[in-house]
Design a protein around this motif. Structure first.
Motif, PDB file in Angstrom:
ATOM      1  N   ARG A   1      53.315  27.807  14.817  1.00  0.00           N
ATOM      2  CA  ARG A   1      52.693  26.620  15.419  1.00  0.00           C
ATOM      3  C   ARG A   1      52.764  25.429  14.462  1.00  0.00           C
ATOM      4  NH1 ARG A   1      48.952  30.524  17.253  1.00  0.00           N
ATOM      5  NH2 ARG A   1      47.551  30.047  15.505  1.00  0.00           N
ATOM      6  N   GLU A   2      52.553  25.706  13.186  1.00  0.00           N
ATOM      7  CA  GLU A   2      52.629  24.633  12.191  1.00  0.00           C
ATOM      8  C   GLU A   2      54.031  24.026  12.141  1.00  0.00           C
ATOM      9  OE1 GLU A   2      53.057  24.825   7.482  1.00  0.00           O
ATOM     10  OE2 GLU A   2      51.063  25.442   8.136  1.00  0.00           O
ATOM     11  N   ILE A   3      55.043  24.875  12.130  1.00  0.00           N
ATOM     12  CA  ILE A   3      56.423  24.380  12.072  1.00  0.00           C
ATOM     13  C   ILE A   3      56.768  23.574  13.314  1.00  0.00           C
ATOM     14  CG2 ILE A   3      58.847  25.131  12.167  1.00  0.00           C
ATOM     15  CD1 ILE A   3      57.988  27.436  10.259  1.00  0.00           C
ATOM     16  N   GLU A   4      56.360  24.081  14.470  1.00  0.00           N
ATOM     17  CA  GLU A   4      56.699  23.397  15.720  1.00  0.00           C
ATOM     18  C   GLU A   4      55.943  22.080  15.880  1.00  0.00           C
ATOM     19  OE1 GLU A   4      59.205  24.187  17.437  1.00  0.00           O
ATOM     20  OE2 GLU A   4      59.533  26.052  16.337  1.00  0.00           O
ATOM     21  N   SER A   5      54.882  21.895  15.107  1.00  0.00           N
ATOM     22  CA  SER A   5      54.147  20.630  15.188  1.00  0.00           C
ATOM     23  C   SER A   5      54.950  19.471  14.612  1.00  0.00           C
ATOM     24  CB  SER A   5      52.806  20.741  14.457  1.00  0.00           C
ATOM     25  OG  SER A   5      52.995  20.808  13.043  1.00  0.00           O
ATOM     26  N   ASP A   6      55.881  19.773  13.699  1.00  0.00           N
ATOM     27  CA  ASP A   6      56.734  18.733  13.108  1.00  0.00           C
ATOM     28  C   ASP A   6      57.934  19.386  12.430  1.00  0.00           C
ATOM     29  OD1 ASP A   6      57.871  16.483  12.039  1.00  0.00           O
ATOM     30  OD2 ASP A   6      56.071  15.795  10.984  1.00  0.00           O
ATOM     31  N   PRO A   7      58.884  19.908  13.216  1.00  0.00           N
ATOM     32  CA  PRO A   7      60.020  20.634  12.634  1.00  0.00           C
ATOM     33  C   PRO A   7      60.882  19.784  11.712  1.00  0.00           C
ATOM     34  CG  PRO A   7      60.301  20.329  15.004  1.00  0.00           C
ATOM     35  CD  PRO A   7      58.916  19.939  14.684  1.00  0.00           C
ATOM     36  N   THR A   8      60.931  18.475  11.925  1.00  0.00           N
ATOM     37  CA  THR A   8      61.738  17.624  11.052  1.00  0.00           C
ATOM     38  C   THR A   8      61.260  17.715   9.611  1.00  0.00           C
ATOM     39  OG1 THR A   8      62.160  16.090  12.860  1.00  0.00           O
ATOM     40  CG2 THR A   8      62.531  15.266  10.635  1.00  0.00           C
ATOM     41  N   VAL A   9      59.953  17.788   9.435  1.00  0.00           N
ATOM     42  CA  VAL A   9      59.388  17.901   8.091  1.00  0.00           C
ATOM     43  C   VAL A   9      59.403  19.358   7.614  1.00  0.00           C
ATOM     44  CG1 VAL A   9      57.261  17.694   6.739  1.00  0.00           C
ATOM     45  CG2 VAL A   9      57.962  15.853   8.276  1.00  0.00           C
ATOM     46  N   HIS A  10      58.916  20.258   8.463  1.00  0.00           N
ATOM     47  CA  HIS A  10      58.705  21.638   8.018  1.00  0.00           C
ATOM     48  C   HIS A  10      59.999  22.446   7.889  1.00  0.00           C
ATOM     49  CE1 HIS A  10      54.477  20.939   8.186  1.00  0.00           C
ATOM     50  NE2 HIS A  10      54.428  20.815   9.505  1.00  0.00           N
ATOM     51  N   LEU A  11      61.063  22.011   8.520  1.00  0.00           N
ATOM     52  CA  LEU A  11      62.351  22.703   8.371  1.00  0.00           C
ATOM     53  C   LEU A  11      63.301  21.931   7.469  1.00  0.00           C
ATOM     54  CD1 LEU A  11      63.013  23.997  12.006  1.00  0.00           C
ATOM     55  CD2 LEU A  11      62.084  25.256  10.049  1.00  0.00           C
ATOM     56  N   GLY A  12      62.805  20.866   6.847  1.00  0.00           N
ATOM     57  CA  GLY A  12      63.622  20.081   5.942  1.00  0.00           C
ATOM     58  C   GLY A  12      63.463  20.539   4.506  1.00  0.00           C
ATOM     59  N   ALA A  13      63.439  19.562   3.598  1.00  0.00           N
ATOM     60  CA  ALA A  13      63.375  19.874   2.169  1.00  0.00           C
ATOM     61  C   ALA A  13      62.126  20.670   1.812  1.00  0.00           C
ATOM     62  CB  ALA A  13      63.428  18.581   1.361  1.00  0.00           C
ATOM     63  N   GLU A  14      61.058  20.475   2.581  1.00  0.00           N
ATOM     64  CA  GLU A  14      59.823  21.202   2.322  1.00  0.00           C
ATOM     65  C   GLU A  14      60.028  22.720   2.392  1.00  0.00           C
ATOM     66  OE1 GLU A  14      56.416  22.163   5.320  1.00  0.00           O
ATOM     67  OE2 GLU A  14      55.992  20.162   4.520  1.00  0.00           O
ATOM     68  N   LEU A  15      60.928  23.159   3.282  1.00  0.00           N
ATOM     69  CA  LEU A  15      61.118  24.593   3.489  1.00  0.00           C
ATOM     70  C   LEU A  15      61.641  25.281   2.235  1.00  0.00           C
ATOM     71  CD1 LEU A  15      61.118  27.065   5.294  1.00  0.00           C
ATOM     72  CD2 LEU A  15      63.389  26.397   6.123  1.00  0.00           C
ATOM     73  N   THR A  16      62.610  24.655   1.569  1.00  0.00           N
ATOM     74  CA  THR A  16      63.156  25.277   0.357  1.00  0.00           C
ATOM     75  C   THR A  16      62.064  25.492  -0.681  1.00  0.00           C
ATOM     76  OG1 THR A  16      65.340  24.306   0.717  1.00  0.00           O
ATOM     77  CG2 THR A  16      64.826  25.026  -1.519  1.00  0.00           C
ATOM     78  N   ALA A  17      61.190  24.505  -0.840  1.00  0.00           N
ATOM     79  CA  ALA A  17      60.094  24.634  -1.813  1.00  0.00           C
ATOM     80  C   ALA A  17      59.171  25.791  -1.434  1.00  0.00           C
ATOM     81  CB  ALA A  17      59.317  23.326  -1.888  1.00  0.00           C
ATOM     82  N   ARG A  18      58.888  25.947  -0.154  1.00  0.00           N
ATOM     83  CA  ARG A  18      58.015  27.038   0.290  1.00  0.00           C
ATOM     84  C   ARG A  18      58.688  28.394   0.087  1.00  0.00           C
ATOM     85  NH1 ARG A  18      55.190  25.247   5.947  1.00  0.00           N
ATOM     86  NH2 ARG A  18      53.938  27.105   5.484  1.00  0.00           N
ATOM     87  N   LEU A  19      59.991  28.441   0.329  1.00  0.00           N
ATOM     88  CA  LEU A  19      60.712  29.694   0.140  1.00  0.00           C
ATOM     89  C   LEU A  19      60.814  30.060  -1.339  1.00  0.00           C
ATOM     90  CD1 LEU A  19      63.545  29.271   2.801  1.00  0.00           C
ATOM     91  CD2 LEU A  19      61.618  30.858   2.874  1.00  0.00           C
ATOM     92  N   GLU A  20      60.854  29.076  -2.204  1.00  0.00           N
ATOM     93  CA  GLU A  20      60.854  29.358  -3.643  1.00  0.00           C
ATOM     94  C   GLU A  20      59.544  30.029  -4.057  1.00  0.00           C
ATOM     95  OE1 GLU A  20      61.633  25.535  -5.283  1.00  0.00           O
ATOM     96  OE2 GLU A  20      63.820  25.795  -5.266  1.00  0.00           O
ATOM     97  N   VAL A  21      58.440  29.592  -3.452  1.00  0.00           N
ATOM     98  CA  VAL A  21      57.138  30.212  -3.741  1.00  0.00           C
ATOM     99  C   VAL A  21      57.119  31.659  -3.254  1.00  0.00           C
ATOM    100  CG1 VAL A  21      54.676  30.147  -3.214  1.00  0.00           C
ATOM    101  CG2 VAL A  21      55.902  28.022  -3.703  1.00  0.00           C
ATOM    102  N   GLN A  22      57.592  31.881  -2.031  1.00  0.00           N
ATOM    103  CA  GLN A  22      57.640  33.238  -1.478  1.00  0.00           C
ATOM    104  C   GLN A  22      58.542  34.137  -2.327  1.00  0.00           C
ATOM    105  OE1 GLN A  22      55.915  34.449   1.228  1.00  0.00           O
ATOM    106  NE2 GLN A  22      54.881  32.498   1.500  1.00  0.00           N
ATOM    107  N   THR A  23      59.677  33.597  -2.755  1.00  0.00           N
ATOM    108  CA  THR A  23      60.612  34.374  -3.568  1.00  0.00           C
ATOM    109  C   THR A  23      59.976  34.772  -4.891  1.00  0.00           C
ATOM    110  OG1 THR A  23      62.465  33.183  -2.568  1.00  0.00           O
ATOM    111  CG2 THR A  23      62.910  34.373  -4.615  1.00  0.00           C
ATOM    112  N   ALA A  24      59.229  33.848  -5.500  1.00  0.00           N
ATOM    113  CA  ALA A  24      58.535  34.162  -6.754  1.00  0.00           C
ATOM    114  C   ALA A  24      57.512  35.275  -6.541  1.00  0.00           C
ATOM    115  CB  ALA A  24      57.860  32.906  -7.301  1.00  0.00           C
ATOM    116  N   ASP A  25      56.812  35.245  -5.408  1.00  0.00           N
ATOM    117  CA  ASP A  25      55.844  36.300  -5.099  1.00  0.00           C
ATOM    118  C   ASP A  25      56.535  37.654  -4.954  1.00  0.00           C
ATOM    119  OD1 ASP A  25      53.645  34.604  -5.119  1.00  0.00           O
ATOM    120  OD2 ASP A  25      53.798  34.138  -2.986  1.00  0.00           O
TER     121      ASP A  25
END
Length: 376
Positions: free
Chosen positions: A39-63
């Protein structure tokens, strides 16, 4: 165990589930987190699937790296084990002089991928048989020496074999690969959340696998670990916008438009798994697997390996004289979900994976059905 644990999953009542090792099974906690993220992603996919996504995936990868106890700068998330394997096999250099060694107990799609790549390059692919039941590291090493007298370019093995559920002697296989000048490539689809991953101790150049089989995350989520010699060499099989990135995380983070939610639920799933472990539920699964070992053999089945090669929560059995399709149909009719198939030598195999929602009654039910099969 079942009364308190089963409510954490969306399982249909009365189904006996012994097959999460095939597809995984998401917990309600991970599913709810996934719905929130979607739901969060679909609220603004331009932002949430853009550069922000790589940063979030880096956090998940570190975990993930911390949970698995491996170096953070060497690992990335990807779609699944198949996509990670495809990236490796498509990227490594092969020629008509190359020699690739694979065991006959390896996962069928991985074997097929190497067959296709070697055929295109004119490389030699040598399949080495693993004796069944597997009882001796020395015997396997002798078989490797007998069949492959010269140098090797790549050795493909599984930390835990899929259908036969054998925890292979990785350090010895890594030493053999090093002696032959080979790069060791490890399929660890059944590793995370199940056994420790030790890529450096194994002497591996690449390790790939899934997180959704043994952690309760959404599916699919794969991972890929690369040693320094493979860091810049291995590229995704699909050429996307980040294919040229020097960062291994970014390189595999955007395979074209995709659903990132399963990867973003990994932290939630790992936290829940850690809760289960601290509550003693994971140890309970191991004890249940040991119980299944004994009662299945008392029912006429045979182990696929000696005790020291049996994974903690995944066990496979040889059902002599049984027909895989008939066994599968019988279990299905009894609402028992387990993997049944044919081994490399034509034998009928049954594989059981124990989880926190299983109990002794589940083992009794599957044992009763197998006893019925083997008494015919």
């Amino acid at each position: 165990m079942k009364s308190t644990a089963v409510v954490q999953f969306p399982l249909v009542a009365d189904i006996i589930q012994f097959n999460h090792a095939s597809y995984g099974l998401s917990s309600l906690r991970a599913i709810e987190e996934g719905e929130r993220l979607r739901r969060e992603i679909e609220s603004d996919p331009t932002v949430h699937l853009g550069a922000e996504l790589t940063a979030r995936l880096e956090v998940q990868t570190a975990d993930v790296a911390r949970a698995l106890g491996i170096d953070q700068d060497r690992i990335t998330l990807c779609t699944n084990a198949t996509s990670a394997a495809a990236a490796i096999i498509a990227s490594v250099p092969l020629s008509s002089n190359s020699v690739v060694v694979i065991l006959d107990v390896e996962y069928s799609s991985i074997r097929r991928a190497w067959e296709i790549a070697c055929a295109k390059a004119g490389a030699s692919l040598i399949s080495v048989s693993v004796p069944m039941p597997f009882e001796s590291t020395t015997e396997l090493m002798a078989e490797l020496d007998a069949q492959i007298p010269g140098p090797v370019d790549y050795l493909q093995v599984s930390a835990i074999t899929s259908s036969t559920a054998i925890e292979l002697p990785m350090s010895e296989l890594g030493n053999w690969a090093a002696q032959r000048g080979a790069q060791l490539i490890v399929d660890a689809a059944h590793g995370p959340g199940h056994i420790p991953l030790k890529p450096r101790q194994w002497g591996a150049s690449a390790v790939f696998g899934t997180l959704h089989k043994w952690f309760p995350t959404l599916r699919p989520v794969g991972f890929l670990w690369l040693a320094s010699e493979f860091d810049t060499l291995i590229r995704p099989a699909e050429v996307s916008l980040t294919w040229d990135s020097s960062s291994v995380v970014e390189r595999f983070s955007w395979p074209g438009t995709f659903d990132p939610v399963p990867r973003l639920t990994v932290q939630t799933a790992i936290e829940q798994w850690a809760d289960w472990e601290s509550d003693g539920l994971i140890d309970g699964c191991k004890k249940l697997a040991d119980l299944a070992d004994h009662v299945m053999v008392d029912s006429g089945a045979r182990w696929t390996s000696a005790p020291e090669f049996r994974p903690p929560r995944l066990r496979a059995f040889i059902l002599d004289g049984a027909n895989p399709l008939q066994v599968k149909d019988l279990l299905q009719a009894a609402e028992i979900r387990a993997w049944v198939g044919q081994g490399a030598q034509g034998e009928c195999l049954l594989r059981l994976a124990t989880h926190i929602y299983n109990d002794e009654n589940d083992v009794d039910r599957v044992t009763h059905r197998i006893k019925e099969v083997l008494s015919r």
